[in-house]
Scaffold this motif. Structure first.
Motif, PDB file in Angstrom:
ATOM      1  N   VAL A 211      31.363 125.415  11.080  1.00  0.00           N
ATOM      2  CA  VAL A 211      32.063 126.586  10.521  1.00  0.00           C
ATOM      3  C   VAL A 211      31.091 127.751  10.370  1.00  0.00           C
ATOM      4  N   ASP A 212      29.884 127.447   9.916  1.00  0.00           N
ATOM      5  CA  ASP A 212      28.902 128.523   9.731  1.00  0.00           C
ATOM      6  C   ASP A 212      28.541 129.191  11.058  1.00  0.00           C
ATOM      7  N   LEU A 213      28.683 128.449  12.168  1.00  0.00           N
ATOM      8  CA  LEU A 213      28.397 129.049  13.482  1.00  0.00           C
ATOM      9  C   LEU A 213      29.620 129.788  14.046  1.00  0.00           C
ATOM     10  N   GLY A 214      30.676 129.895  13.237  1.00  0.00           N
ATOM     11  CA  GLY A 214      31.895 130.573  13.722  1.00  0.00           C
ATOM     12  C   GLY A 214      32.855 129.597  14.360  1.00  0.00           C
ATOM     13  N   GLY A 215      32.641 128.302  14.147  1.00  0.00           N
ATOM     14  CA  GLY A 215      33.495 127.282  14.771  1.00  0.00           C
ATOM     15  C   GLY A 215      34.497 126.707  13.798  1.00  0.00           C
ATOM     16  N   THR A 216      34.948 125.494  14.091  1.00  0.00           N
ATOM     17  CA  THR A 216      36.000 124.890  13.281  1.00  0.00           C
ATOM     18  C   THR A 216      35.761 123.397  13.075  1.00  0.00           C
ATOM     19  N   ILE A 217      36.432 122.858  12.062  1.00  0.00           N
ATOM     20  CA  ILE A 217      36.262 121.453  11.693  1.00  0.00           C
ATOM     21  C   ILE A 217      37.056 120.510  12.596  1.00  0.00           C
ATOM     22  N   THR A 218      37.986 121.040  13.347  1.00  0.00           N
ATOM     23  CA  THR A 218      38.710 120.211  14.325  1.00  0.00           C
ATOM     24  C   THR A 218      39.243 121.088  15.450  1.00  0.00           C
ATOM     25  N   GLY A 219      38.906 120.710  16.671  1.00  0.00           N
ATOM     26  CA  GLY A 219      39.372 121.474  17.823  1.00  0.00           C
ATOM     27  C   GLY A 219      40.696 120.977  18.337  1.00  0.00           C
ATOM     28  N   GLU A 220      40.940 119.647  18.204  1.00  0.00           N
ATOM     29  CA  GLU A 220      42.165 119.107  18.798  1.00  0.00           C
ATOM     30  C   GLU A 220      42.700 117.865  18.086  1.00  0.00           C
ATOM     31  N   HIS A 221      41.911 117.209  17.272  1.00  0.00           N
ATOM     32  CA  HIS A 221      42.396 115.956  16.676  1.00  0.00           C
ATOM     33  C   HIS A 221      43.232 116.169  15.431  1.00  0.00           C
ATOM     34  N   GLY A 222      43.096 117.302  14.780  1.00  0.00           N
ATOM     35  CA  GLY A 222      43.924 117.598  13.613  1.00  0.00           C
ATOM     36  C   GLY A 222      43.192 117.402  12.304  1.00  0.00           C
ATOM     37  N   VAL A 223      43.897 117.730  11.230  1.00  0.00           N
ATOM     38  CA  VAL A 223      43.309 117.718   9.887  1.00  0.00           C
ATOM     39  C   VAL A 223      43.585 116.385   9.191  1.00  0.00           C
ATOM     40  N   GLY A 224      44.859 115.990   9.162  1.00  0.00           N
ATOM     41  CA  GLY A 224      45.241 114.737   8.516  1.00  0.00           C
ATOM     42  C   GLY A 224      44.694 114.642   7.100  1.00  0.00           C
ATOM     43  N   ALA A 225      44.463 113.408   6.663  1.00  0.00           N
ATOM     44  CA  ALA A 225      43.839 113.222   5.352  1.00  0.00           C
ATOM     45  C   ALA A 225      42.320 113.320   5.477  1.00  0.00           C
ATOM     46  N   ALA A 226      41.811 113.007   6.681  1.00  0.00           N
ATOM     47  CA  ALA A 226      40.359 112.902   6.841  1.00  0.00           C
ATOM     48  C   ALA A 226      39.654 114.253   6.710  1.00  0.00           C
ATOM     49  N   LYS A 227      40.275 115.309   7.236  1.00  0.00           N
ATOM     50  CA  LYS A 227      39.599 116.617   7.237  1.00  0.00           C
ATOM     51  C   LYS A 227      40.088 117.547   6.136  1.00  0.00           C
ATOM     52  N   LEU A 228      41.081 117.090   5.373  1.00  0.00           N
ATOM     53  CA  LEU A 228      41.644 117.971   4.340  1.00  0.00           C
ATOM     54  C   LEU A 228      40.576 118.504   3.372  1.00  0.00           C
ATOM     55  N   PRO A 229      39.589 117.673   2.981  1.00  0.00           N
ATOM     56  CA  PRO A 229      38.582 118.200   2.054  1.00  0.00           C
ATOM     57  C   PRO A 229      37.767 119.372   2.631  1.00  0.00           C
ATOM     58  N   TYR A 230      37.766 119.523   3.966  1.00  0.00           N
ATOM     59  CA  TYR A 230      36.965 120.582   4.584  1.00  0.00           C
ATOM     60  C   TYR A 230      37.795 121.806   4.964  1.00  0.00           C
ATOM     61  N   LEU A 231      39.103 121.699   4.793  1.00  0.00           N
ATOM     62  CA  LEU A 231      39.974 122.757   5.326  1.00  0.00           C
ATOM     63  C   LEU A 231      39.720 124.100   4.652  1.00  0.00           C
ATOM     64  N   GLU A 232      39.501 124.086   3.351  1.00  0.00           N
ATOM     65  CA  GLU A 232      39.301 125.364   2.667  1.00  0.00           C
ATOM     66  C   GLU A 232      38.013 126.047   3.147  1.00  0.00           C
ATOM     67  N   HIS A 233      37.002 125.244   3.482  1.00  0.00           N
ATOM     68  CA  HIS A 233      35.762 125.830   3.999  1.00  0.00           C
ATOM     69  C   HIS A 233      36.049 126.579   5.300  1.00  0.00           C
ATOM     70  N   ARG A 234      37.002 126.084   6.059  1.00  0.00           N
ATOM     71  CA  ARG A 234      37.355 126.734   7.329  1.00  0.00           C
ATOM     72  C   ARG A 234      38.300 127.920   7.117  1.00  0.00           C
ATOM     73  N   LEU A 235      39.298 127.767   6.233  1.00  0.00           N
ATOM     74  CA  LEU A 235      40.362 128.772   6.132  1.00  0.00           C
ATOM     75  C   LEU A 235      40.179 129.759   4.994  1.00  0.00           C
ATOM     76  N   GLY A 236      39.480 129.358   3.951  1.00  0.00           N
ATOM     77  CA  GLY A 236      39.367 130.224   2.772  1.00  0.00           C
ATOM     78  C   GLY A 236      40.564 130.045   1.849  1.00  0.00           C
ATOM     79  N   PRO A 237      40.400 130.450   0.559  1.00  0.00           N
ATOM     80  CA  PRO A 237      41.443 130.188  -0.436  1.00  0.00           C
ATOM     81  C   PRO A 237      42.755 130.918  -0.163  1.00  0.00           C
ATOM     82  N   GLU A 238      42.685 132.134   0.402  1.00  0.00           N
ATOM     83  CA  GLU A 238      43.930 132.897   0.610  1.00  0.00           C
ATOM     84  C   GLU A 238      44.817 132.185   1.630  1.00  0.00           C
ATOM     85  N   GLN A 239      44.214 131.766   2.750  1.00  0.00           N
ATOM     86  CA  GLN A 239      45.028 131.075   3.770  1.00  0.00           C
ATOM     87  C   GLN A 239      45.517 129.725   3.261  1.00  0.00           C
TER      88      GLN A 239
END
Ligand SMILES: Cc1cc2nc3c(=O)[nH]c(=O)nc-3n(C[C@H](O)[C@H](O)[C@H](O)COP(=O)(O)OP(=O)(O)OC[C@H]3O[C@@H](n4cnc5c(N)ncnc54)[C@H](O)[C@@H]3O)c2cc1C
Length: 459
Positions: A407-435
């Motif tokens: 994310v710090d390099l301008g990327g994302t926590i998942t390109g194609e596999h999805g968020v599910g329960a596994a990536k949910l804890p990281y989603l806010e780091h990617r999207l920010g609180p407003e989104q």
């Protein structure tokens, strides 16, 4: 955790008869998917055949306030189908009607349980291609591909599932049936709900029919392989290939850990003396394909230690097989594999690859990296002893740093596999609180009672 009322099960049985599963053995199988570390059995599994039956299930769920987790083949790698709150698992695997494949309109209409492989074969019979090409295509369903916006081996040139979904039929939590989009190439009437449902991971509605654009089968395809001293060299070759001309169909890389595991597993004659392998390929008209592959070989030649072009269909199939079998090959060397999925802007690929290797070493974790290099999409895969909690914790600590760095390099926590329960804890780091807040409001508009796939996107 929801306690399912016996009356809800009785209602489901009245609707679906024997297509309601309650035996503990069957329930356990639906309590996990292709993701390690997550497990929770549902209270009941239902296997509807039609949209009307899905609507009936949703009405019962709403009446009794029971959560529903929609499941295709369960091949997702982010715990998206683990029913964290119990309740109903709605399996689409019996919804396998392939209603139409139209050569004239270049589209197919199908129920969600049709597998990607089956749709591709039906499309091929009339000279067309179903573009999404996940490594799981023989098992994964079209509904699952849509609900995760699956990618695959030809994303660089053709894009991902999102670009091909023309229309959807879907059932809302209260049992209402909606139709979004349709067969039209152009249609801007209203918000683009089709694209909102693509990638919604079963949290907004149950998709019951898909109208999918198909493309003409290319006349020719050619592939080659280049070996490099390091993943950094391979990443730089990827950058130069993309900068040198039209995007090719396939640019996939594997590091030395993956090459060794695949060769040990599949005996395809891969060279074991290199630090990285880049599989390159293109499709289209024969002359254009030859020029494209020659261009890629020439660009690779500036850094590669060895280059081979596949001179036969069988040789090309071996190269594609090498790339597709990374997960089973790595899985043989440990009791558990944790396959991850970060994407960075292509110019940052070399930096990200180096960071993954350094982080693996820092935490003492064996990580093999392969992925869709042309898309900037890496699948760092940890091979760990699943019986050793310290080893699992070390792998999770390494991935924590890897997600945040992507994310710090301008990327994302998942390109194609999805968020599910596994990536949910990281989603806010990617999207920010407003989104994140907006996502929850969208979820609330579709699913005010929070019944669809709780604990996932929008929770
Ligand atoms: C060996 C292997 C290789 C893979 N390779 C790739 C790859 O190259 N590219 C890639 O993108 N993925 C890949 N995957 C991940 C996975 O196969 C894809 O995410 C696939 O699209 C999931 O399809 P599925 O039918 O298994 O869906 P499931 O795993 O059953 O479900 C996935 C999500 O979709 C939802 N869902 C399923 N059906 C519906 C529906 N009808 N309506 C609403 N929501 C629904 C579920 O609730 C869940 O949130 C791979 C997985 C494995 C095991």
């Amino acid at each position: 955790m929801t306690e399912i009322p016996p009356a809800a099960i009785a209602d489901l049985q009245a609707l679906l008869g024997e297509r309601v599963l309650t035996e503990p053995g069957a329930l356990a199988a639906y309590g996990r998917d292709a993701t390690p570390l997550f497990r929770h059995a549902p209270d009941v599994v239902v296997q509807p055949l039609t949209t009307e039956e899905v609507a009936g299930v949703m009405r019962i769920a709403t009446r009794h306030r029971v959560p529903v987790t929609t499941r295709g083949a369960g091949t997702n790698l982010c715990a998206a189908t683990v029913p964290l709150s119990g309740g109903i698992v709605l399996s689409t695997t019996r919804m396998t009607a392939l209603t139409e494949v139209s050569r004239d309109e270049m589209l197919a209409v199908c129920q969600p349980g049709v597998t990607a492989g089956a749709l591709n074969r039906a499309a091929a019979a009339v000279g067309l291609v179903y573009v999404p090409d996940p490594g799981s295509k023989e098992a994964s369903t079209v509904g699952g591909n849509v609900a995760t916006c699956a990618g695959g081996l030809r994303g660089l040139k053709y894009g991902v599932t999102r670009q091909y979904v023309l229309g959807l039929e879907a059932v809302l939590p209260d049992g209402e049936v909606i139709r979004t989009g349709g067969r039209l190439v152009k249609d801007v009437a209203g918000y683009d709900l089709t694209r909102l449902l693509v990638g919604s991971e079963g949290t907004l509605a149950v998709i019951t029919e898909i109208t999918m654009a198909l493309v003409p089968n290319p006349a020719a395809a050619r592939y080659g392989v280049a070996y490099f001293e390091s993943m950094t060299d391979a990443s730089e070759a990827v950058r130069d290939i993309v900068a040198s001309g039209p995007a090719p169909a396939t640019l996939e890389f594997m590091d030395a850990v993956c090459v060794a595991a695949v060769e040990d597993f599949a005996h395809l004659g891969l060279r074991l003396d290199a630090g990285a392998l880049l599989l390159f390929g293109d499709d289209g008209e024969p002359d254009a394909v030859d020029r494209s592959v020659a261009r890629m070989a020439e660009v690779c030649g500036k850094r590669a230690t060895h280059i081979e072009l596949a001179e036969s269909v069988a040789a090309a199939e071996d190269l594609l097989a090498a790339r597709r079998c990374n997960l089973p090959a790595l899985a043989r060397s440990g009791s558990m594999t944790i396959l991850e999925d970060v994407t960075v802007p292509r110019p940052k690929l070399a930096e990200m690859v180096a960071f993954v290797a350094a982080t693996a070493e820092k935490h003492g974790v064996r990580i093999g990296t392969f992925g869709h290099a042309g898309d900037g999409n890496l699948h760092p895969t940890a091979v760990v002893d699943g019986d050793d909690p310290a080893a699992t914790a070390a792998a999770m600590a390494a991935f924590d740093e890897i997600f945040r760095h992507a994310v710090d390099l301008g990327g994302t926590i998942t390109g194609e596999h999805g968020v599910g329960a596994a990536k949910l804890p990281y989603l806010e780091h990617r999207l920010g609180p407003e989104q994140m807040a907006l996502l929850r409001r969208i979820k609330g508009a579709f699913d005010p009672l929070g019944l669809l796939n709780p604990g996932k996107l929008g929770s």
